[in-house]
Structures are given as structure tokens and as C-alpha cells.
Design an enzyme around this catalytic site. Structure first.
Site, PDB file in Angstrom:
ATOM      1  N   CYS A   2       0.851  -1.179   0.000  1.00 43.71           N
ATOM      2  CA  CYS A   2       0.000   0.000   0.000  1.00 43.71           C
ATOM      3  C   CYS A   2       0.895   1.241   0.000  1.00 43.71           C
ATOM      4  O   CYS A   2       1.948   1.268   0.636  1.00 43.71           O
ATOM      5  CB  CYS A   2      -0.940   0.100   1.198  1.00 43.71           C
ATOM      6  SG  CYS A   2      -2.066  -1.276   1.335  1.00 43.71           S
ATOM      7  N   ARG A  27       3.714  -0.264  -4.985  1.00 39.23           N
ATOM      8  CA  ARG A  27       3.544  -0.803  -3.631  1.00 39.23           C
ATOM      9  C   ARG A  27       2.249  -1.600  -3.474  1.00 39.23           C
ATOM     10  O   ARG A  27       2.012  -2.231  -2.444  1.00 39.23           O
ATOM     11  CB  ARG A  27       3.546   0.331  -2.594  1.00 39.23           C
ATOM     12  CG  ARG A  27       4.803   1.143  -2.585  1.00 39.23           C
ATOM     13  CD  ARG A  27       4.685   2.277  -1.599  1.00 39.23           C
ATOM     14  NE  ARG A  27       4.612   1.801  -0.238  1.00 39.23           N
ATOM     15  CZ  ARG A  27       5.648   1.516   0.530  1.00 39.23           C
ATOM     16  NH1 ARG A  27       6.860   1.694   0.060  1.00 39.23           N
ATOM     17  NH2 ARG A  27       5.492   1.086   1.748  1.00 39.23           N
ATOM     18  N   TRP A  75      -2.769  -2.784  -1.587  1.00 32.91           N
ATOM     19  CA  TRP A  75      -2.496  -4.217  -1.750  1.00 32.91           C
ATOM     20  C   TRP A  75      -3.321  -4.878  -0.653  1.00 32.91           C
ATOM     21  O   TRP A  75      -3.016  -4.744   0.530  1.00 32.91           O
ATOM     22  CB  TRP A  75      -1.008  -4.507  -1.560  1.00 32.91           C
ATOM     23  CG  TRP A  75      -0.620  -5.900  -1.924  1.00 32.91           C
ATOM     24  CD1 TRP A  75      -0.285  -6.349  -3.168  1.00 32.91           C
ATOM     25  CD2 TRP A  75      -0.497  -7.024  -1.043  1.00 32.91           C
ATOM     26  NE1 TRP A  75       0.023  -7.685  -3.114  1.00 32.91           N
ATOM     27  CE2 TRP A  75      -0.100  -8.126  -1.830  1.00 32.91           C
ATOM     28  CE3 TRP A  75      -0.691  -7.224   0.329  1.00 32.91           C
ATOM     29  CZ2 TRP A  75       0.109  -9.394  -1.302  1.00 32.91           C
ATOM     30  CZ3 TRP A  75      -0.483  -8.483   0.859  1.00 32.91           C
ATOM     31  CH2 TRP A  75      -0.088  -9.552   0.053  1.00 32.91           C
ATOM     32  N   ASN A 101      -1.595   2.431   5.661  1.00 33.65           N
ATOM     33  CA  ASN A 101      -0.741   1.360   5.144  1.00 33.65           C
ATOM     34  C   ASN A 101      -0.279   0.553   6.354  1.00 33.65           C
ATOM     35  O   ASN A 101       0.333   1.105   7.258  1.00 33.65           O
ATOM     36  CB  ASN A 101       0.462   1.973   4.405  1.00 33.65           C
ATOM     37  CG  ASN A 101       1.552   0.949   4.122  1.00 33.65           C
ATOM     38  OD1 ASN A 101       1.271  -0.247   4.010  1.00 33.65           O
ATOM     39  ND2 ASN A 101       2.783   1.411   4.002  1.00 33.65           N
ATOM     40  N   GLY A 102      -0.589  -0.752   6.360  1.00 34.68           N
ATOM     41  CA  GLY A 102      -0.169  -1.594   7.478  1.00 34.68           C
ATOM     42  C   GLY A 102      -1.279  -2.552   7.874  1.00 34.68           C
ATOM     43  O   GLY A 102      -2.274  -2.695   7.161  1.00 34.68           O
ATOM     44  N   GLU A 476      17.255 -17.758  -8.585  1.00 32.21           N
ATOM     45  CA  GLU A 476      16.838 -16.387  -8.864  1.00 32.21           C
ATOM     46  C   GLU A 476      16.188 -16.308 -10.252  1.00 32.21           C
ATOM     47  O   GLU A 476      15.148 -15.655 -10.427  1.00 32.21           O
ATOM     48  CB  GLU A 476      18.052 -15.450  -8.749  1.00 32.21           C
ATOM     49  CG  GLU A 476      17.844 -14.028  -9.215  1.00 32.21           C
ATOM     50  CD  GLU A 476      16.626 -13.330  -8.591  1.00 32.21           C
ATOM     51  OE1 GLU A 476      16.077 -13.810  -7.600  1.00 32.21           O
ATOM     52  OE2 GLU A 476      16.219 -12.297  -9.159  1.00 32.21           O
ATOM     53  N   LYS A 480      12.339 -15.093 -11.128  1.00 31.72           N
ATOM     54  CA  LYS A 480      12.052 -13.984 -12.052  1.00 31.72           C
ATOM     55  C   LYS A 480      11.070 -14.427 -13.121  1.00 31.72           C
ATOM     56  O   LYS A 480      10.114 -13.735 -13.426  1.00 31.72           O
ATOM     57  CB  LYS A 480      13.381 -13.537 -12.675  1.00 31.72           C
ATOM     58  CG  LYS A 480      13.545 -12.114 -12.952  1.00 31.72           C
ATOM     59  CD  LYS A 480      13.788 -11.184 -11.792  1.00 31.72           C
ATOM     60  CE  LYS A 480      13.346 -11.585 -10.463  1.00 31.72           C
ATOM     61  NZ  LYS A 480      13.755 -10.825  -9.354  1.00 31.72           N
ATOM     62  N   GLU A 483       7.483 -15.073 -11.588  1.00 28.33           N
ATOM     63  CA  GLU A 483       6.725 -13.939 -11.039  1.00 28.33           C
ATOM     64  C   GLU A 483       6.191 -12.992 -12.102  1.00 28.33           C
ATOM     65  O   GLU A 483       5.174 -12.350 -11.891  1.00 28.33           O
ATOM     66  CB  GLU A 483       7.508 -13.181  -9.967  1.00 28.33           C
ATOM     67  CG  GLU A 483       8.672 -12.358 -10.467  1.00 28.33           C
ATOM     68  CD  GLU A 483       9.285 -11.512  -9.354  1.00 28.33           C
ATOM     69  OE1 GLU A 483      10.510 -11.408  -9.341  1.00 28.33           O
ATOM     70  OE2 GLU A 483       8.551 -10.964  -8.513  1.00 28.33           O
ATOM     71  N   HIS A 499      17.180 -37.560  -9.031  1.00 32.40           N
ATOM     72  CA  HIS A 499      16.682 -38.212  -7.814  1.00 32.40           C
ATOM     73  C   HIS A 499      15.173 -38.057  -7.669  1.00 32.40           C
ATOM     74  O   HIS A 499      14.650 -38.099  -6.562  1.00 32.40           O
ATOM     75  CB  HIS A 499      17.417 -37.657  -6.587  1.00 32.40           C
ATOM     76  CG  HIS A 499      18.880 -37.982  -6.608  1.00 32.40           C
ATOM     77  ND1 HIS A 499      19.372 -39.251  -6.419  1.00 32.40           N
ATOM     78  CD2 HIS A 499      19.964 -37.196  -6.865  1.00 32.40           C
ATOM     79  CE1 HIS A 499      20.688 -39.245  -6.525  1.00 32.40           C
ATOM     80  NE2 HIS A 499      21.066 -37.998  -6.803  1.00 32.40           N
ATOM     81  N   LYS A 594       5.785  -4.277  -4.364  1.00 30.97           N
ATOM     82  CA  LYS A 594       7.237  -4.123  -4.284  1.00 30.97           C
ATOM     83  C   LYS A 594       7.764  -4.206  -2.852  1.00 30.97           C
ATOM     84  O   LYS A 594       8.788  -4.807  -2.588  1.00 30.97           O
ATOM     85  CB  LYS A 594       7.597  -2.766  -4.882  1.00 30.97           C
ATOM     86  CG  LYS A 594       9.064  -2.489  -4.956  1.00 30.97           C
ATOM     87  CD  LYS A 594       9.639  -3.081  -6.201  1.00 30.97           C
ATOM     88  CE  LYS A 594      11.138  -2.958  -6.269  1.00 30.97           C
ATOM     89  NZ  LYS A 594      11.701  -4.041  -7.079  1.00 30.97           N
TER      90      LYS A 594
HETATM   91  C1  F6R Z   1      11.332 -10.568  -6.541  1.00 25.06           C
HETATM   92  C2  F6R Z   1      11.386  -9.629  -5.446  1.00 25.06           C
HETATM   93  C3  F6R Z   1      11.078 -10.126  -4.090  1.00 25.06           C
HETATM   94  C4  F6R Z   1      11.883  -9.355  -3.027  1.00 25.06           C
HETATM   95  C5  F6R Z   1      11.410  -9.765  -1.623  1.00 25.06           C
HETATM   96  C6  F6R Z   1      12.221  -9.079  -0.549  1.00 25.06           C
HETATM   97  O1  F6R Z   1      11.671  -9.975  -7.754  1.00 25.06           O
HETATM   98  O2  F6R Z   1      11.633  -8.471  -5.635  1.00 25.06           O
HETATM   99  O3  F6R Z   1      11.294 -11.489  -3.980  1.00 25.06           O
HETATM  100  O4  F6R Z   1      13.231  -9.628  -3.192  1.00 25.06           O
HETATM  101  O5  F6R Z   1      10.069  -9.450  -1.461  1.00 25.06           O
HETATM  102  O6  F6R Z   1      12.123  -7.696  -0.663  1.00 25.06           O
HETATM  103  P1  F6R Z   1      13.234  -6.743  -0.078  1.00 25.06           P
HETATM  104  O7  F6R Z   1      14.490  -6.999  -0.831  1.00 25.06           O
HETATM  105  O8  F6R Z   1      12.701  -5.361  -0.292  1.00 25.06           O
HETATM  106  O9  F6R Z   1      13.365  -7.100   1.371  1.00 25.06           O
END
Ligand code: F6R
Length: 599
Positions: A2, A27, A75, A101-102, A476, A480, A483, A499, A594
Site C-alpha cells: 500500500c 507498492r 495491496w 498502510n499496514g 533467482e 524472475k 513472477e 533423484h 514491491k
Molecule cells: C522478486 C522480489 C522479491 C523481493 C522480496 C524481498 O523480484 O523483488 O522477492 O526480493 O520481497 O524484498 P526486499 O528486498 O525489499 O526485502
């Protein structure tokens, strides 16, 4: 999660809020809303709905002079993303209006104890806050009513509050969720992120937890008053705005994600500059000392940052020779393992606001363990609350899928471990420069990756395989791809496939192999052969010194320890072009946000 923004000043407030909401949309983007005070009509007008800010703008009535407003982009946590659950929310008697927000943990108890006779119109915890303020305002002054409310709330909140009886005031409060006050002569802006302050503030103040702020428009200008819950004035730290509008635009790229992928070589160079003087790398001696006396290191992070932690574990063990474990933050917070004699903790977080990590920080602080935060936001909660912090200087990362922050985290942690190492096995300056050039080469060749994706990646599932640090890069890469394209993908240790999981390999299943390490390249190639035999459609990414003629993507060499910085780039491009082919919303993938400020 949010984003909230509020404004009281000489500009048209609804313009400040709508442009701020666009910048905060990363956000959360389930629904959004705005309330402003219309001077012409002498009333507060709210627009809110499900969906994106641009949708809100379509039906927006711009014909109102207004200088006081609050807005929200959501969110969803409590209640589905509907019009009724969207913020702002108004108290039952209509006096107070709020954005939040929270998450309020004791909202149910509050309802039962104080708000028995209130009819709620939404399923949100936020509506409880605004009604509690109203409840106390019947017997207390407004500032006392808000502070009394804060003393009862449990959980996280950044709040902006309007009182319909005071059209020259904006009220705010914060605990655990981020909130900044942007200060300028012609007005005050409050927002969850510095990005929404760009163009409206010369300086900003990060609000402390459990504080209350009141902004007032007076005949002499705009003033603010910041106090704690009992009304005691608090010391504030004013920070100069150093973000400019260009840094938060797309600069001609179709998506923020592509822009941020392309920025990565310059992120590496910027970090080299920030952490060196006359070609010699340098990091705060206190951090080096603290780490040198640690018996072992625990890295804690989530998602992509956790993957950066896995690469860093390799560096700590190979370069600094300190035993290192990596933990998923949401697990560590409630299942703390045995820690060792003199443990040191490293929290990695792009945003510096991740709630799972903050829960760990609180536990570790209570036990007086030393902690370092590695983050992209130097003023973030985790940076401020840890004993030490290191910034990665990647610049604002706006696409929800993290790319340049990951590369920034790996680079900073590489420099740190290099400084801890006695051996200085290679010339770090030269190797980082080589890595940046190698990254550039594959970025320049991205049309080739785009074609490869068109030919080989299908819609339903995909595997990434590799060994050692390549396996970490595979994890990783898989995150990517899934997501942003919604293709189910697994990052797998190449040798482990046989396995059990190899049962999933059948004709035309895409398998991407990453091969950068000489001592295990033959083993990974054997595993690749095993999937080819079973009909997989493969893409091989290798570094030149371990490449074969038939490899699809061959990357320019750098020292083997630095290869994760380069090999991750084609995987980001594979994710980007797969999502593009499938018509996905690349910068704002479904269900995500984010900054994950809920546990
Ligand atoms: C994926 C992504 C998330 C963040 C995770 C932690 O692309 O961005 O997996 O890495 O939510 O977020 P931070 O780094 O802000 O603690």
C-alpha cells in the site's frame, strides 16, 4: 505494501496526490482512492475504486480548487479489493477520513471494546482506526484523540487523517510502516516513499515509530509539529532531497524492468566508485572489525534478496573463510536455529521495509546480536534500526521484479568479503570492470535472447539447472520467470534432478542450464544431456572459458567468483521477453507488491 500520500499547500492538492499515487503504485495496485477538500463546495469529495490509478483518473472531476488531500493505493490484506474496501475510509459520523498502510492486529478486540454500536461499511481493519479516533474525539481534543488511538493500536500503520472540522490541517501517525514528511516553503507532502515527494519537497524527514505529526496552514506558511504518543516533542533529522524526476521515469524504455536490467552495468560502476578512493576499496572499519570477530555469519532475507544472500554465503566462505548460513526471513523470525558462539547477522533488503525481516531484527535486537543491513534505501527502517548499514546505490527500482537491486546487493557483498579476505586472490577493480563490460555485451545483444525465447520457452513450465553458485543463480532466474510470466518454473541443483524430479521432463519441456564454473562444468553438461535424451528443449548459458560450440549464450569471461553478476542478466532477459510474449503486465505482476510490509 500500500502507498499513501497526503498534501497541504499552495499547489492543487489532487494533482500532487494523483501523480504521487502513480509513483507509489508499485507498492500495491488492487484499488486506489483520493479525498480532497473542495473549496468551491466547502466539502470533502472522495473518489475510490477497484483497479489502477489511471482508471481513477478517467472519472475524476478536476473542476475543484483544492489544497488539502490524501490518497491511497492498495495491496489488499483485510477484505477483497472492492470499491467499499478501498481507501480513504470515513468514520461513521463522517467527521474523520483516513488512509492507512499496514495491518492492525487487535482490530477485533478494539471493535468489541470500544465500537460496539458502530455500523461498519467495509471489511478493513482501517475502518476501526478512523472510528476509534471519532470515538475519542467526543471527549478529547483532536491531537489527544489520535494519540490515545495510537496508544491502543497494535500492529503496523502509516496513517494520514483529515478532520472535516479543520480544513487547514493534515494529521499523520506511524508505527513500523514507512512514512516521510516532505518539506517545502509552498507546502508539505507526506508519503510512503521518497519518490512521491519528488518535485514537491526540498527536504524530507523520515518519521519515527509511534509518533504523531500535525501539519497546519497558517498565515505565515506551513508548519509541522511532531510528538510521541504522550505528546513530547521529538528530535527530527532533515534530509536533503537528492532524487530528480529523470531518475524515476522510464527514459524511453517500454518497461521499468527493461530499463533497470539495462542499468545494471552502471550500477556496478557506481558501487565501485562509492566504495573506493583512488582505486582502493574501502568499507567502514567498524563493520570490518565486527565481522572479523564473528565466529559465523547468518544472512537473513526474502525472495530475490535471499538469493543474493546465497551468492554472498559463497563469498563469505571462499574469500573471508567465515562459516555462513542463509535463512528465509519468515522462517527465521519464528524458528530461530542454533546461532554459534559469536554470530553476526546480515539483513539484505532492497526496500529496507520487509516485515518478515523486521520481525527478525526485533528478535535479534532483544538478544543484543550485532547486525548489518544491506539495502537500497539508506533511510529505511531496517537501515536505521540495525547497528550498521551499507547502501547499494542502485537508484530507485520501480519494476516489482527486482533486477538491479540484486546485482547491487551481490556487488556490495563481494566488496565487503573481499576486504575481509587476507589473500586478495585477484584484482577486484579489474574483475568488476570486466563483469560490467560482459553484462553490457549481453544487454546489447538482447534481441538475440528475445528470438531464443520465442523459439524455446513454452507457456506451461520451465526448469533452470546448475551447480554451486550457478544453482543459486538458477533459483533467482526461476523466481524472475515465474513472477512476471506466471510460467511455473523451478531452479534446480543439476545433479539432484535424477533423484526424482526428472520424471517431469518430457518432450519439449524447456530446460535452461547455467554453466560458469570450471570444476563442475562437465557434471552439469552430463545432467543437461540426461534431459536432452528425454526430449527437453534446452538453452545453455555459459561463460567463454567453459563454453562449447553449441552453447546458446556465451558470456564474456570474468573471474569465476564474479560470474553470478553476469549470468543472471540473460535469465532476466528470458523472463522479460517471455512475459512480453505472453502479454503480461510486466512491471506490476498480479498479486504482488514491491515493498512487502506485512508478515
Ligand atoms: C522478486 C522480489 C522479491 C523481493 C522480496 C524481498 O523480484 O523483488 O522477492 O526480493 O520481497 O524484498 P526486499 O528486498 O525489499 O526485502
Amino acid at each position: 505494501m500500500c502507498g499513501i500520500v497526503g498534501y497541504l499547500g499552495q499547489k492543487k492538492a489532487s494533482d500532487v496526490i494523483l501523480s504521487g499515487l502513480h509513483k507509489l503504485e508499485y507498492r500495491g495496485y488492487d484499488s486506489c482512492g483520493i479525498t480532497f477538500y473542495s473549496e468551491k463546495k466547502d466539502t470533502f469529495i472522495t473518489h475510490k475504486d477497484q483497479g489502477r490509478v489511471r482508471h481513477l483518473e478517467d472519472d475524476f472531476d478536476y473542476n475543484h480548487d483544492n489544497h488539502l488531500a490524501i490518497g491511497h493505493t492498495r495491496w489488499a490484506t483485510h477484505g477483497e479489493p472492492t470499491q467499499l474496501n478501498s481507501h480513504p475510509h470515513r468514520s461513521a459520523d463522517g467527521r474523520f477520513i483516513i488512509v492507512h498502510n499496514g495491518v492492525i492486529e487487535n482490530y477485533h478486540e478494539i471493535k468489541v471494546k470500544y465500537l460496539d454500536n458502530v455500523t461498519f461499511t467495509s471489511e478493513t481493519d482501517t475502518e476501526v482506526i478512523v472510528n476509534l479516533i471519532e470515538h475519542f474525539s467526543k471527549s478529547l481534543q483532536i491531537s489527544e484523540a489520535i494519540r490515545k488511538t495510537l496508544s491502543i493500536l497494535e500492529g503496523s500503520y502509516a496513517l494520514l487523517i483529515l478532520d472535516t472540522e479543520h480544513t487547514n490541517r493534515l494529521y499523520a501517525a506511524k508505527n513500523k510502516s514507512p512514512l516521510l514528511l516532505g518539506v517545502a516553503e509552498n507546502g508539505m507532502t507526506m508519503a510512503s516513499d521518497v519518490m512521491a515527494l519528488v518535485g514537491h519537497a526540498d527536504h524530507y524527514i523520515p518519521l519515527e515509530d509511534k509518533t504523531y505529526t500535525e501539519i497546519t496552514a497558517t498565515n505565515d506558511g506551513f508548519v509541522y509539529d511532531m510528538v510521541d504518543v504522550i505528546g513530547k516533542p521529538i528530535q527530527t533529522k532533515m534530509i536533503k532531497m537528492d532524487l530528480v524526476t529523470e531518475e524515476i521515469g522510464k527514459a524511453g524504455y517500454a518497461h521499468y524492468m527493461l530499463k533497470e536490467i539495462c542499468e545494471q552495468p552502471s550500477v556496478v560502476r557506481k558501487i565501485m566508485n562509492r566504495y573506493s578512493k583512488n582505486g582502493v576499496f574501502h568499507i567502514d572499519e567498524n563493520i570490518i572489525q565486527a565481522l572479523s570477530s564473528a565466529s559465523n555469519i547468518h544472512i537473513i532475507a526474502a525472495g530475490t534478496s535471499m538469493h543474493a544472500g546465497l551468492i554472498a554465503k559463497h563469498y563469505f566462505e571462499v574469500l573471508a573463510e567465515i562459516p555462513t548460513q542463509v535463512h528465509i526471513a519468515s522462517e527465521f523470525a519464528y524458528n530461530m536455529p542454533l546461532l554459534g558462539e559469536a554470530p553476526f547477522f546480515i539483513l539484505i533488503s532492497q526496500s529496507g521495509e520487509t516485515a518478515d525481516l523486521r520481525a527478525c531484527l526485533v528478535n535479534l535486537k532483544e538478544a543484543h546480536h550485532p547486525m548489518l543491513t544491506v539495502t537500497n534505501v539508506g533511510t529505511s527502517t531496517l537501515a536505521r534500526e540495525a547497528d550498521y548499514s551499507l547502501e547499494i546505490f542502485a537508484g530507485p527500482e520501480i519494476a516489482v521484479a527486482s533486477t538491479k537491486a540484486y546485482v547491487g546487493q551481490v556487488t556490495v557483498l563481494l566488496i565487503l568479503t573481499f576486504l575481509l579476505s587476507d589473500k586478495k586472490m585477484f584484482d577486484l577493480n579489474a574483475e568488476l570492470s570486466k563483469a560490467a563490460v560482459s553484462m553490457e555485451a549481453i544487454i546489447d545483444n538482447r534481441d538475440y535472447v528475445r528470438q531464443l525465447v520465442k523459439d524455446r520457452i513454452i507457456k506451461t513450465s520451465c526448469f533452470y539447472i546448475g551447480r554451486g553458485i550457478d544453482y543459486y543463480t538458477c533459483m533467482e532466474a526461476a523466481l524472475k520467470l515465474k513472477e512476471i510470466s506466471y510460467i511455473q518454473t523451478e531452479g534446480f541443483a543439476a545433479g539432484e534432478l535424477k533423484h526424482g524430479t526428472i520424471a517431469l521432463i518430457e518432450k519439449d519441456i524447456p530446460v535452461v542450464a547455467i554453466i560458469t564454473q570450471e570444476h563442475i562444468s562437465k557434471n552439469t553438461r552430463s545432467n543437461l544431456q540426461e534431459v536432452i535424451t528425454r526430449g527437453a528443449k534446452t538453452i545453455t548459458i555459459s561463460m567463454k572459458h567453459v563454453s562449447n560450440m553449441k552453447d546458446d549464450i556465451v558470456l564474456m569471461d570474468t573471474h569465476e567468483l564474479l560470474t553470478p553478476l553476469v549470468s543472471v542478466i540473460p535469465t532476466q532477459l528470458i523472463a522479460y521477453y517471455s512475459a512480453l510474449n505472453l502479454g503480461r503486465d510486466i512491471d506490476k505482476p498480479r498479486n504482488l507488491a514491491k515493498s512487502v510490509t506485512v508478515e
